[in-house]
Motif scaffolding. Structure first.
Motif, PDB file in Angstrom:
ATOM      1  N   THR A  65       0.852  -1.187   0.000  1.00 46.13           N
ATOM      2  CA  THR A  65       0.000   0.000   0.000  1.00 46.13           C
ATOM      3  C   THR A  65       0.889   1.239   0.000  1.00 46.13           C
ATOM      4  O   THR A  65       2.109   1.143   0.113  1.00 46.13           O
ATOM      5  CB  THR A  65      -0.900   0.057   1.255  1.00 46.13           C
ATOM      6  OG1 THR A  65      -0.065   0.156   2.418  1.00 46.13           O
ATOM      7  CG2 THR A  65      -1.779  -1.168   1.369  1.00 46.13           C
ATOM      8  N   THR A  66       0.242   2.391  -0.085  1.00 44.26           N
ATOM      9  CA  THR A  66       0.944   3.656   0.082  1.00 44.26           C
ATOM     10  C   THR A  66       0.199   4.478   1.120  1.00 44.26           C
ATOM     11  O   THR A  66      -0.947   4.158   1.469  1.00 44.26           O
ATOM     12  CB  THR A  66       1.034   4.419  -1.244  1.00 44.26           C
ATOM     13  OG1 THR A  66       1.919   5.532  -1.099  1.00 44.26           O
ATOM     14  CG2 THR A  66      -0.337   4.933  -1.692  1.00 44.26           C
ATOM     15  N   LEU A  67       0.834   5.507   1.636  1.00 42.94           N
ATOM     16  CA  LEU A  67       0.200   6.367   2.633  1.00 42.94           C
ATOM     17  C   LEU A  67      -0.555   7.480   1.919  1.00 42.94           C
ATOM     18  O   LEU A  67       0.052   8.324   1.262  1.00 42.94           O
ATOM     19  CB  LEU A  67       1.240   6.964   3.586  1.00 42.94           C
ATOM     20  CG  LEU A  67       0.672   7.918   4.650  1.00 42.94           C
ATOM     21  CD1 LEU A  67      -0.245   7.167   5.612  1.00 42.94           C
ATOM     22  CD2 LEU A  67       1.789   8.611   5.413  1.00 42.94           C
ATOM     23  N   SER A  68      -1.861   7.484   2.068  1.00 46.80           N
ATOM     24  CA  SER A  68      -2.670   8.564   1.527  1.00 46.80           C
ATOM     25  C   SER A  68      -2.936   9.598   2.611  1.00 46.80           C
ATOM     26  O   SER A  68      -2.717   9.350   3.797  1.00 46.80           O
ATOM     27  CB  SER A  68      -3.999   8.021   0.981  1.00 46.80           C
ATOM     28  OG  SER A  68      -4.711   7.355   2.010  1.00 46.80           O
ATOM     29  N   ARG A 103      -3.182  -4.176  -2.560  1.00 51.71           N
ATOM     30  CA  ARG A 103      -4.211  -3.224  -2.130  1.00 51.71           C
ATOM     31  C   ARG A 103      -3.947  -1.822  -2.649  1.00 51.71           C
ATOM     32  O   ARG A 103      -4.876  -1.017  -2.794  1.00 51.71           O
ATOM     33  CB  ARG A 103      -4.298  -3.215  -0.593  1.00 51.71           C
ATOM     34  CG  ARG A 103      -5.496  -2.441  -0.058  1.00 51.71           C
ATOM     35  CD  ARG A 103      -5.853  -2.887   1.350  1.00 51.71           C
ATOM     36  NE  ARG A 103      -4.835  -2.525   2.317  1.00 51.71           N
ATOM     37  CZ  ARG A 103      -4.835  -1.359   2.975  1.00 51.71           C
ATOM     38  NH1 ARG A 103      -5.768  -0.450   2.712  1.00 51.71           N
ATOM     39  NH2 ARG A 103      -3.905  -1.106   3.862  1.00 51.71           N
ATOM     40  N   PHE A 104      -2.695  -1.522  -2.945  1.00 51.53           N
ATOM     41  CA  PHE A 104      -2.328  -0.221  -3.523  1.00 51.53           C
ATOM     42  C   PHE A 104      -3.207   0.121  -4.716  1.00 51.53           C
ATOM     43  O   PHE A 104      -3.597   1.280  -4.901  1.00 51.53           O
ATOM     44  CB  PHE A 104      -0.854  -0.266  -3.935  1.00 51.53           C
ATOM     45  CG  PHE A 104      -0.397   0.887  -4.774  1.00 51.53           C
ATOM     46  CD1 PHE A 104      -0.252   2.152  -4.233  1.00 51.53           C
ATOM     47  CD2 PHE A 104      -0.085   0.702  -6.113  1.00 51.53           C
ATOM     48  CE1 PHE A 104       0.182   3.218  -5.012  1.00 51.53           C
ATOM     49  CE2 PHE A 104       0.361   1.750  -6.899  1.00 51.53           C
ATOM     50  CZ  PHE A 104       0.490   3.013  -6.346  1.00 51.53           C
ATOM     51  N   PHE A 105      -3.529  -0.892  -5.518  1.00 52.65           N
ATOM     52  CA  PHE A 105      -4.291  -0.638  -6.736  1.00 52.65           C
ATOM     53  C   PHE A 105      -5.777  -0.458  -6.484  1.00 52.65           C
ATOM     54  O   PHE A 105      -6.536  -0.173  -7.414  1.00 52.65           O
ATOM     55  CB  PHE A 105      -4.046  -1.772  -7.740  1.00 52.65           C
ATOM     56  CG  PHE A 105      -2.649  -1.767  -8.296  1.00 52.65           C
ATOM     57  CD1 PHE A 105      -2.280  -0.860  -9.269  1.00 52.65           C
ATOM     58  CD2 PHE A 105      -1.698  -2.656  -7.816  1.00 52.65           C
ATOM     59  CE1 PHE A 105      -0.984  -0.840  -9.770  1.00 52.65           C
ATOM     60  CE2 PHE A 105      -0.402  -2.648  -8.315  1.00 52.65           C
ATOM     61  CZ  PHE A 105      -0.042  -1.731  -9.299  1.00 52.65           C
ATOM     62  N   ARG A 106      -6.193  -0.600  -5.224  1.00 50.69           N
ATOM     63  CA  ARG A 106      -7.582  -0.311  -4.862  1.00 50.69           C
ATOM     64  C   ARG A 106      -7.710   0.945  -4.016  1.00 50.69           C
ATOM     65  O   ARG A 106      -8.824   1.359  -3.670  1.00 50.69           O
ATOM     66  CB  ARG A 106      -8.190  -1.506  -4.108  1.00 50.69           C
ATOM     67  CG  ARG A 106      -8.191  -2.792  -4.918  1.00 50.69           C
ATOM     68  CD  ARG A 106      -9.009  -3.884  -4.240  1.00 50.69           C
ATOM     69  NE  ARG A 106      -8.481  -4.259  -2.933  1.00 50.69           N
ATOM     70  CZ  ARG A 106      -7.497  -5.139  -2.751  1.00 50.69           C
ATOM     71  NH1 ARG A 106      -6.929  -5.727  -3.799  1.00 50.69           N
ATOM     72  NH2 ARG A 106      -7.072  -5.434  -1.536  1.00 50.69           N
ATOM     73  N   GLN A 107      -6.578   1.568  -3.683  1.00 50.26           N
ATOM     74  CA  GLN A 107      -6.629   2.797  -2.893  1.00 50.26           C
ATOM     75  C   GLN A 107      -7.092   3.964  -3.770  1.00 50.26           C
ATOM     76  O   GLN A 107      -6.751   4.032  -4.964  1.00 50.26           O
ATOM     77  CB  GLN A 107      -5.248   3.111  -2.312  1.00 50.26           C
ATOM     78  CG  GLN A 107      -4.810   2.155  -1.205  1.00 50.26           C
ATOM     79  CD  GLN A 107      -3.455   2.538  -0.641  1.00 50.26           C
ATOM     80  OE1 GLN A 107      -2.417   2.118  -1.147  1.00 50.26           O
ATOM     81  NE2 GLN A 107      -3.463   3.343   0.422  1.00 50.26           N
ATOM     82  N   PRO A 108      -7.863   4.898  -3.190  1.00 53.28           N
ATOM     83  CA  PRO A 108      -8.376   6.035  -3.966  1.00 53.28           C
ATOM     84  C   PRO A 108      -7.327   7.136  -4.131  1.00 53.28           C
ATOM     85  O   PRO A 108      -7.466   8.248  -3.612  1.00 53.28           O
ATOM     86  CB  PRO A 108      -9.572   6.495  -3.133  1.00 53.28           C
ATOM     87  CG  PRO A 108      -9.179   6.160  -1.725  1.00 53.28           C
ATOM     88  CD  PRO A 108      -8.401   4.870  -1.812  1.00 53.28           C
ATOM     89  N   GLY A 125      -3.133  -1.223 -22.226  1.00 51.28           N
ATOM     90  CA  GLY A 125      -4.548  -1.570 -22.217  1.00 51.28           C
ATOM     91  C   GLY A 125      -5.150  -1.785 -20.837  1.00 51.28           C
ATOM     92  O   GLY A 125      -6.309  -2.222 -20.730  1.00 51.28           O
ATOM     93  N   ARG A 126      -4.397  -1.478 -19.790  1.00 51.88           N
ATOM     94  CA  ARG A 126      -4.891  -1.647 -18.426  1.00 51.88           C
ATOM     95  C   ARG A 126      -5.197  -0.284 -17.812  1.00 51.88           C
ATOM     96  O   ARG A 126      -4.695   0.732 -18.278  1.00 51.88           O
ATOM     97  CB  ARG A 126      -3.876  -2.405 -17.574  1.00 51.88           C
ATOM     98  CG  ARG A 126      -3.502  -3.779 -18.124  1.00 51.88           C
ATOM     99  CD  ARG A 126      -2.598  -4.515 -17.167  1.00 51.88           C
ATOM    100  NE  ARG A 126      -3.269  -4.793 -15.900  1.00 51.88           N
ATOM    101  CZ  ARG A 126      -3.731  -5.995 -15.537  1.00 51.88           C
ATOM    102  NH1 ARG A 126      -3.614  -7.023 -16.370  1.00 51.88           N
ATOM    103  NH2 ARG A 126      -4.298  -6.168 -14.364  1.00 51.88           N
ATOM    104  N   ALA A 127      -6.007  -0.304 -16.749  1.00 55.32           N
ATOM    105  CA  ALA A 127      -6.482   0.955 -16.173  1.00 55.32           C
ATOM    106  C   ALA A 127      -5.893   1.244 -14.798  1.00 55.32           C
ATOM    107  O   ALA A 127      -6.258   2.248 -14.174  1.00 55.32           O
ATOM    108  CB  ALA A 127      -8.011   0.928 -16.074  1.00 55.32           C
TER     109      ALA A 127
END
Length: 236
Positions: A65-68, A103-108, A125-127
């Motif tokens: 993850t990253t810190l938001s 989970r990083f790729f699900r963080q807003p 081709g990926r988002a």
């Protein structure tokens, strides 16, 4: 964070916590678990002041993850300064070998990838990433001058660099670090292979980057050190 005076590139501030013997993780290179809530608050404040957050694939692999920015006051300050709610999170990976299930790729948060042509092909081709920035790679790593020029052109005026040690070393090697925040935590980790804030091949004393201590303060058992990179006037 101070404004960059050296030209068309973002200013950079390294923000790291380390043990009293200068380790940012143990010999397993697992995520660091030794800093306090005060250090996390300090880290979030530094992140909130940045347009972008830069970190290596190894750091992302360790944490997932990253810190938001979640503190309401910091979010309000960003909006008052005309910034987006969250800084851009920039992952550096020459091969682009990242797990989209992290989970990083699900963080807003807005996500960018800095990679090579080979790494970019993995994400065609990926988002998951809003932007995939491609730069040339050399034996010493990325062409950081070209990368930072792209960051500047895309509106990033300051960056928080969150590790790891190889990334920090590569930026020091091309004189792209402006400030450092180091939190010294009351623990000894040891280990000849445990990572440190600056890895790489090292610097000989005559060529070693010099620092100016801007401030030092303590909160309970932790020491917060703030440094600025010293440069000759002709290089400013």
């Amino acid at each position: 964070m101070t404004a960059n005076l050296a030209g068309k590139r973002p200013s950079t501030t390294v923000v790291l916590a380390m043990s009293a013997d200068g380790k940012i993780a143990d010999v397993r290179r697992d995520r660091a678990r030794f800093s306090s809530g005060s250090d996390r608050t300090h880290l979030e404040k530094q992140v909130s002041q940045a347009d972008g957050v830069l970190f290596g694939a190894g750091t992302l692999r360790a944490y997932g993850t990253t810190l938001s920015v979640s503190n309401p006051e910091l979010l309000t300050l960003r909006l008052q300064c005309g910034k987006s709610p969250q800084p851009v999170q920039i992952v550096c990976s020459s091969l682009g070998d990242l797990d989209p299930e992290w989970r990083f790729f699900r963080q807003p948060v807005p996500r960018w990838l800095l990679t090579t042509e080979a790494g970019a092909r993995r994400w065609e081709g990926r988002a998951e990433f809003e932007r995939v920035l491609v730069v040339e790679a050399t034996r010493e790593g990325f062409n950081w001058i070209a990368a930072f020029a792209q960051f500047w052109e895309l509106g990033l005026q300051n960056l928080a660099v969150l590790g790891g040690g190889e990334l920090v070393a590569s930026l020091f090697a091309v004189d792209l670090i402006d400030e450092l925040w180091l939190t010294v935590c009351p623990m000894i980790l040891g280990g000849a292979t445990a990572p440190t804030p600056v890895e790489g091949s090292g610097f000989l004393p005559d060529l070693a980057p010099r620092l100016e201590l801007l401030s030092v303060h303590t909160i309970e058992q932790e020491v917060f050190l703030h440094y600025r990179r010293q440069r000759d006037p002709v290089n400013l």
